[in-house]
Design a protein around this motif. Structure first.
Motif, PDB file in Angstrom:
ATOM      1  N   PHE A  14       0.864  -1.188   0.000  1.00 24.82           N
ATOM      2  CA  PHE A  14       0.000   0.000   0.000  1.00 24.82           C
ATOM      3  C   PHE A  14       0.893   1.229   0.000  1.00 24.82           C
ATOM      4  CE2 PHE A  14      -2.792   2.838   2.812  1.00 24.82           C
ATOM      5  CZ  PHE A  14      -3.499   3.346   1.727  1.00 24.82           C
ATOM      6  N   THR A  15       0.840   2.006  -1.086  1.00 25.67           N
ATOM      7  CA  THR A  15       1.738   3.162  -1.243  1.00 25.67           C
ATOM      8  C   THR A  15       0.915   4.424  -1.527  1.00 25.67           C
ATOM      9  OG1 THR A  15       1.928   2.612  -3.601  1.00 25.67           O
ATOM     10  CG2 THR A  15       3.658   1.777  -2.160  1.00 25.67           C
ATOM     11  N   PRO A  16       0.237   4.948  -0.513  1.00 24.67           N
ATOM     12  CA  PRO A  16      -0.601   6.132  -0.752  1.00 24.67           C
ATOM     13  C   PRO A  16       0.233   7.393  -0.947  1.00 24.67           C
ATOM     14  CG  PRO A  16      -0.528   5.626   1.590  1.00 24.67           C
ATOM     15  CD  PRO A  16       0.273   4.555   0.899  1.00 24.67           C
ATOM     16  N   GLU A  17      -0.349   8.373  -1.612  1.00 28.90           N
ATOM     17  CA  GLU A  17       0.288   9.698  -1.714  1.00 28.90           C
ATOM     18  C   GLU A  17      -0.139  10.515  -0.492  1.00 28.90           C
ATOM     19  OE1 GLU A  17       2.275  10.799  -4.044  1.00 28.90           O
ATOM     20  OE2 GLU A  17       2.126   8.999  -5.294  1.00 28.90           O
ATOM     21  N   ALA A  18       0.750  11.421  -0.064  1.00 25.13           N
ATOM     22  CA  ALA A  18       0.445  12.220   1.138  1.00 25.13           C
ATOM     23  C   ALA A  18      -0.870  12.993   0.969  1.00 25.13           C
ATOM     24  CB  ALA A  18       1.593  13.171   1.438  1.00 25.13           C
ATOM     25  N   GLU A  19      -1.123  13.494  -0.256  1.00 24.88           N
ATOM     26  CA  GLU A  19      -2.363  14.298  -0.449  1.00 24.88           C
ATOM     27  C   GLU A  19      -3.604  13.434  -0.257  1.00 24.88           C
ATOM     28  OE1 GLU A  19      -0.302  14.245  -4.182  1.00 24.88           O
ATOM     29  OE2 GLU A  19       0.651  14.364  -2.237  1.00 24.88           O
ATOM     30  N   HIS A  20      -3.448  12.128  -0.478  1.00 27.62           N
ATOM     31  CA  HIS A  20      -4.616  11.256  -0.315  1.00 27.62           C
ATOM     32  C   HIS A  20      -4.774  10.772   1.118  1.00 27.62           C
ATOM     33  CE1 HIS A  20      -3.998  10.443  -4.838  1.00 27.62           C
ATOM     34  NE2 HIS A  20      -4.782  11.491  -4.631  1.00 27.62           N
ATOM     35  N   MET A  21      -3.678  10.785   1.863  1.00 31.45           N
ATOM     36  CA  MET A  21      -3.775  10.341   3.270  1.00 31.45           C
ATOM     37  C   MET A  21      -4.338  11.456   4.147  1.00 31.45           C
ATOM     38  SD  MET A  21      -3.068   7.253   4.091  1.00 31.45           S
ATOM     39  CE  MET A  21      -2.215   6.852   5.611  1.00 31.45           C
ATOM     40  N   TYR A  22      -3.986  12.695   3.836  1.00 31.12           N
ATOM     41  CA  TYR A  22      -4.426  13.811   4.690  1.00 31.12           C
ATOM     42  C   TYR A  22      -5.215  14.828   3.878  1.00 31.12           C
ATOM     43  CZ  TYR A  22      -0.969  11.903   7.879  1.00 31.12           C
ATOM     44  OH  TYR A  22      -0.254  11.056   8.693  1.00 31.12           O
ATOM     45  N   HIS A  23      -6.428  15.108   4.324  1.00 36.16           N
ATOM     46  CA  HIS A  23      -7.184  16.194   3.704  1.00 36.16           C
ATOM     47  C   HIS A  23      -6.487  17.503   4.036  1.00 36.16           C
ATOM     48  CE1 HIS A  23     -10.574  13.691   2.579  1.00 36.16           C
ATOM     49  NE2 HIS A  23     -10.411  13.065   3.724  1.00 36.16           N
ATOM     50  N   SER A  24      -6.608  18.467   3.142  1.00 38.53           N
ATOM     51  CA  SER A  24      -5.897  19.730   3.382  1.00 38.53           C
ATOM     52  C   SER A  24      -6.442  20.412   4.647  1.00 38.53           C
ATOM     53  CB  SER A  24      -6.013  20.650   2.178  1.00 38.53           C
ATOM     54  OG  SER A  24      -7.378  20.829   1.881  1.00 38.53           O
ATOM     55  N   ASP A  25      -7.698  20.092   5.020  1.00 32.53           N
ATOM     56  CA  ASP A  25      -8.243  20.692   6.253  1.00 32.53           C
ATOM     57  C   ASP A  25      -8.354  19.651   7.372  1.00 32.53           C
ATOM     58  OD1 ASP A  25     -10.202  19.182   5.108  1.00 32.53           O
ATOM     59  OD2 ASP A  25     -11.799  20.677   5.340  1.00 32.53           O
ATOM     60  N   ASN A  26      -7.430  18.662   7.338  1.00 32.39           N
ATOM     61  CA  ASN A  26      -7.398  17.649   8.403  1.00 32.39           C
ATOM     62  C   ASN A  26      -7.230  18.326   9.767  1.00 32.39           C
ATOM     63  OD1 ASN A  26      -6.818  14.719   9.320  1.00 32.39           O
ATOM     64  ND2 ASN A  26      -5.159  15.908  10.209  1.00 32.39           N
ATOM     65  N   GLU A  27      -8.048  17.921  10.749  1.00 31.72           N
ATOM     66  CA  GLU A  27      -7.861  18.515  12.079  1.00 31.72           C
ATOM     67  C   GLU A  27      -7.975  17.485  13.194  1.00 31.72           C
ATOM     68  OE1 GLU A  27     -11.039  21.310  13.134  1.00 31.72           O
ATOM     69  OE2 GLU A  27     -11.827  21.010  11.123  1.00 31.72           O
ATOM     70  N   THR A  28      -7.842  16.199  12.847  1.00 27.02           N
ATOM     71  CA  THR A  28      -7.951  15.161  13.873  1.00 27.02           C
ATOM     72  C   THR A  28      -6.603  14.479  14.039  1.00 27.02           C
ATOM     73  OG1 THR A  28     -10.202  14.810  13.113  1.00 27.02           O
ATOM     74  CG2 THR A  28      -9.280  13.138  14.582  1.00 27.02           C
TER      75      THR A  28
END
Ligand code: AMP
Length: 284
Positions: free
Chosen positions: A91-105
């Motif tokens: 599993f090799t996700p891209e950082a943009e797909h792991m974290y939403h730009s407005d991630n707050e958790t």
């Protein structure tokens, strides 16, 4: 072996596997795979029907952007090595797909992280580690997750998070794999020059010295730590980030060594940060 890059696809795959009632082992990594990682993958393959290896250089756990930029990335080699060791999915996700730009958790283990690397790298480091590992657990749904004793504090912190948040999985901690001369394998070793590679050995040498002193009856931590630091400073152009003797359960500093302790050190060789540790039982 399948390579999956999308979070949604990995979740769909995990749902299919759960329906088929197969067991899933997860080995989270940041890539640049070496024998240390491969030992975890082989163990996972022995014990599970499916082995998911995640390769993700997690930006939010780096306190130093240069360290993140310089982190070795060797995906093509990693895919071949992982498959050879028994991975069925990488599993090799891209950082943009792991974290939403407005991630707050974020996930925080409060006390165990207040020591060693949690101080040296700042509190954000383990928040980043716990958050990404919790996400991987939710995406992959492993039965067992495999971590290395090489990152002793990380392994303990993840075990605590799994217990405290009731993740339905088991955490297995696997032994440190070392080079023949004792240097703990690390993706960062790739960045050392030949000369720095020699100097880096001083960290393992110091841990061995500490073990010898404790096993021959030295109970005073400060005495042991001072000798370990002297050993390092005498063997190269190395900056000591920390060198501690701590409780194996709480990671609190131990003053008098009466039971099993963890010797834990971090050093900078040039700008490469290396960590290593050793469990020592004075009764041995
Ligand atoms: P990393 O890619 O450095 O985040 O490491 C991924 C996993 O491999 C972590 O659980 C590490 O503790 C483990 N690991 C890294 N180096 C070693 C090693 N030399 N021996 C055993 N496990 C290791």
């Amino acid at each position: 072996m399948k390579q999956i890059t999308s979070v949604a696809e990995m979740q769909a795959e995990a749902r299919q596997l759960l329906k088929r009632d197969v067991t899933i082992g997860l080995v989270p990594t940041m890539g640049a795979l070496h024998e240390g990682h491969l030992s975890l993958i082989r163990k996972a393959a022995e014990e599970n029907d499916e082995v998911v290896v995640s390769i993700f250089v997690n930006p939010i756990q780096f306190n130093d952007s240069k360290d993140l930029d310089n982190y070795p990335r060797t995906l093509e080699e990693d895919l071949a090595l992982a498959e050879d060791a028994g991975a069925t999915i990488v599993f090799t996700p891209e950082a943009e797909h792991m974290y939403h730009s407005d991630n707050e958790t974020m996930v925080q283990v409060t006390r165990l992280t207040n020591h060693l690397c949690g101080i040296a790298r700042g509190s954000g480091h383990f928040i980043g580690v716990c958050t990404v590992v919790a996400k991987l657990f939710n995406i992959v749904h492993p039965d067992v997750a495999y971590f290395g004793q090489k990152d002793a504090q990380q392994a303990l912190v993840i075990q605590r998070m799994v217990r405290d948040l009731n993740f339905p999985l088991k955490v297995e901690i696997c032994p440190i794999i070392r080079e023949k001369d004792g240097l703990a394998m690390s993706s960062r070793n790739k960045r050392l020059t030949d000369e720095q590679r020699e100097e880096a050995l001083a960290l393992f040498g110091a841990l061995e010295l500490g073990k010898e002193l404790i096993e021959s009856g030295e109970k005073n931590s400060l005495t042991v730590i001072n000798q370990m630091c002297e050993h390092i400073l005498a063997h190269g152009d190395i900056e000591i980030d920390y060198m501690n003797i701590v409780s194996t359960e709480t990671l609190d500093d131990v003053e008098t060594i009466d039971e099993m302790v963890l010797l834990a050190g971090a050093v900078f060789v040039g700008d490469v940060r290396l960590i290593d540790n050793m469990l020592v039982d004075p009764a041995c």
